[in-house]
Design a protein around this motif. Structure first.
Motif, PDB file in Angstrom:
ATOM      1  N   ALA A 108       0.832  -1.210   0.000  1.00  0.00           N
ATOM      2  CA  ALA A 108       0.000   0.000   0.000  1.00  0.00           C
ATOM      3  C   ALA A 108       0.868   1.262   0.000  1.00  0.00           C
ATOM      4  CB  ALA A 108      -0.937  -0.002   1.214  1.00  0.00           C
ATOM      5  N   LYS A 109       1.934   1.250   0.786  1.00  0.00           N
ATOM      6  CA  LYS A 109       2.791   2.436   0.874  1.00  0.00           C
ATOM      7  C   LYS A 109       3.574   2.644  -0.415  1.00  0.00           C
ATOM      8  CE  LYS A 109       3.022   4.833   3.911  1.00  0.00           C
ATOM      9  NZ  LYS A 109       2.361   6.134   4.181  1.00  0.00           N
ATOM     10  N   VAL A 110       4.087   1.575  -1.009  1.00  0.00           N
ATOM     11  CA  VAL A 110       4.843   1.753  -2.254  1.00  0.00           C
ATOM     12  C   VAL A 110       3.908   2.177  -3.383  1.00  0.00           C
ATOM     13  CG1 VAL A 110       4.854  -0.602  -3.256  1.00  0.00           C
ATOM     14  CG2 VAL A 110       6.831   0.894  -3.541  1.00  0.00           C
ATOM     15  N   GLU A 111       2.659   1.723  -3.367  1.00  0.00           N
ATOM     16  CA  GLU A 111       1.694   2.184  -4.374  1.00  0.00           C
ATOM     17  C   GLU A 111       1.418   3.682  -4.199  1.00  0.00           C
ATOM     18  OE1 GLU A 111       0.678   0.730  -7.054  1.00  0.00           O
ATOM     19  OE2 GLU A 111       1.476  -1.255  -6.591  1.00  0.00           O
ATOM     20  N   ALA A 112       1.342   4.146  -2.950  1.00  0.00           N
ATOM     21  CA  ALA A 112       1.168   5.583  -2.699  1.00  0.00           C
ATOM     22  C   ALA A 112       2.366   6.363  -3.228  1.00  0.00           C
ATOM     23  CB  ALA A 112       0.959   5.848  -1.210  1.00  0.00           C
ATOM     24  N   LEU A 113       3.557   5.817  -3.022  1.00  0.00           N
ATOM     25  CA  LEU A 113       4.765   6.463  -3.530  1.00  0.00           C
ATOM     26  C   LEU A 113       4.751   6.507  -5.053  1.00  0.00           C
ATOM     27  CD1 LEU A 113       7.568   7.720  -3.126  1.00  0.00           C
ATOM     28  CD2 LEU A 113       8.486   5.388  -2.986  1.00  0.00           C
ATOM     29  N   LEU A 114       4.396   5.400  -5.693  1.00  0.00           N
ATOM     30  CA  LEU A 114       4.330   5.369  -7.157  1.00  0.00           C
ATOM     31  C   LEU A 114       3.293   6.361  -7.677  1.00  0.00           C
ATOM     32  CD1 LEU A 114       4.641   1.518  -7.697  1.00  0.00           C
ATOM     33  CD2 LEU A 114       6.272   3.259  -8.484  1.00  0.00           C
ATOM     34  N   ASP A 115       2.143   6.434  -7.027  1.00  0.00           N
ATOM     35  CA  ASP A 115       1.120   7.408  -7.434  1.00  0.00           C
ATOM     36  C   ASP A 115       1.655   8.832  -7.353  1.00  0.00           C
ATOM     37  OD1 ASP A 115      -0.667   5.334  -7.843  1.00  0.00           O
ATOM     38  OD2 ASP A 115      -1.773   5.667  -5.968  1.00  0.00           O
ATOM     39  N   LEU A 116       2.373   9.125  -6.296  1.00  0.00           N
ATOM     40  CA  LEU A 116       2.939  10.461  -6.106  1.00  0.00           C
ATOM     41  C   LEU A 116       3.993  10.767  -7.169  1.00  0.00           C
ATOM     42  CD1 LEU A 116       2.879  12.962  -4.335  1.00  0.00           C
ATOM     43  CD2 LEU A 116       4.462  11.825  -2.794  1.00  0.00           C
ATOM     44  N   LEU A 117       4.837   9.791  -7.477  1.00  0.00           N
ATOM     45  CA  LEU A 117       5.839   9.987  -8.530  1.00  0.00           C
ATOM     46  C   LEU A 117       5.172  10.231  -9.882  1.00  0.00           C
ATOM     47  CD1 LEU A 117       8.383   7.196  -7.542  1.00  0.00           C
ATOM     48  CD2 LEU A 117       8.708   9.666  -7.283  1.00  0.00           C
ATOM     49  N   GLU A 118       4.131   9.451 -10.180  1.00  0.00           N
ATOM     50  CA  GLU A 118       3.419   9.625 -11.449  1.00  0.00           C
ATOM     51  C   GLU A 118       2.720  10.980 -11.513  1.00  0.00           C
ATOM     52  OE1 GLU A 118       1.086   6.050 -11.343  1.00  0.00           O
ATOM     53  OE2 GLU A 118       2.755   4.827 -12.077  1.00  0.00           O
ATOM     54  N   LYS A 119       2.145  11.402 -10.398  1.00  0.00           N
ATOM     55  CA  LYS A 119       1.494  12.715 -10.341  1.00  0.00           C
ATOM     56  C   LYS A 119       2.516  13.824 -10.591  1.00  0.00           C
ATOM     57  CE  LYS A 119      -0.797  15.761  -7.092  1.00  0.00           C
ATOM     58  NZ  LYS A 119      -0.994  16.006  -5.665  1.00  0.00           N
TER      59      LYS A 119
END
Length: 131
Positions: A108-119
């Motif tokens: 869940a945390k790495v997905e949040a990080l990936l979402d933030l990087l993509e944003k």
């Protein structure tokens, strides 16, 4: 990514140097995303869970250190929260197979990080220096 920045007292040459590093950081972000996504896929497939968990922890560690110094504070915060979760996964997998329940907080945390990087890739970078 917009955010607070304090460059009023920063010498122009330093400011321009940091902006150059910011551009490079963003330019390399897509490859960082792909690297982390590949490691996450390995973990989800229970292939080389220990190596993949270690790779994610190292990538998060690097982002936690570099991102804030370039004005990407939120990426730094989330990356710093991601790293210890993946270190724990790595340590646990040295002893036994990855379990889905142990992986969930880290995933869940790495997905949040990936979402933030993509944003961040989709946003106009804020300028540190006065034009």
């Amino acid at each position: 990514m917009s955010g607070e920045h304090h460059s009023e007292k920063m010498p122009e040459s330093m400011c321009r140097g940091i902006e150059t590093l910011r551009v490079k950081f963003v330019d390399e972000m897509a490859s960082r995303i792909l690297f982390i996504e590949a490691a996450v896929a390995e973990v989800r497939n229970y292939e080389t869970c220990t190596e993949a968990a270690s790779a994610i922890a190292i990538a998060a560690h690097n982002l936690a250190g570099l991102a804030p110094s370039l004005g990407f504070e939120e990426i730094g915060i989330v990356a710093a929260e991601t790293e210890p979760l993946w270190e724990k996964v790595r340590e646990n997998t040295l002893l036994r197979q990855c379990s889905e329940s142990e992986l969930q907080p880290a995933l869940a945390k790495v997905e949040a990080l990936l979402d933030l990087l993509e944003k961040t890739l989709d946003e106009e970078p804020f300028a540190l220096c006065a034009s």
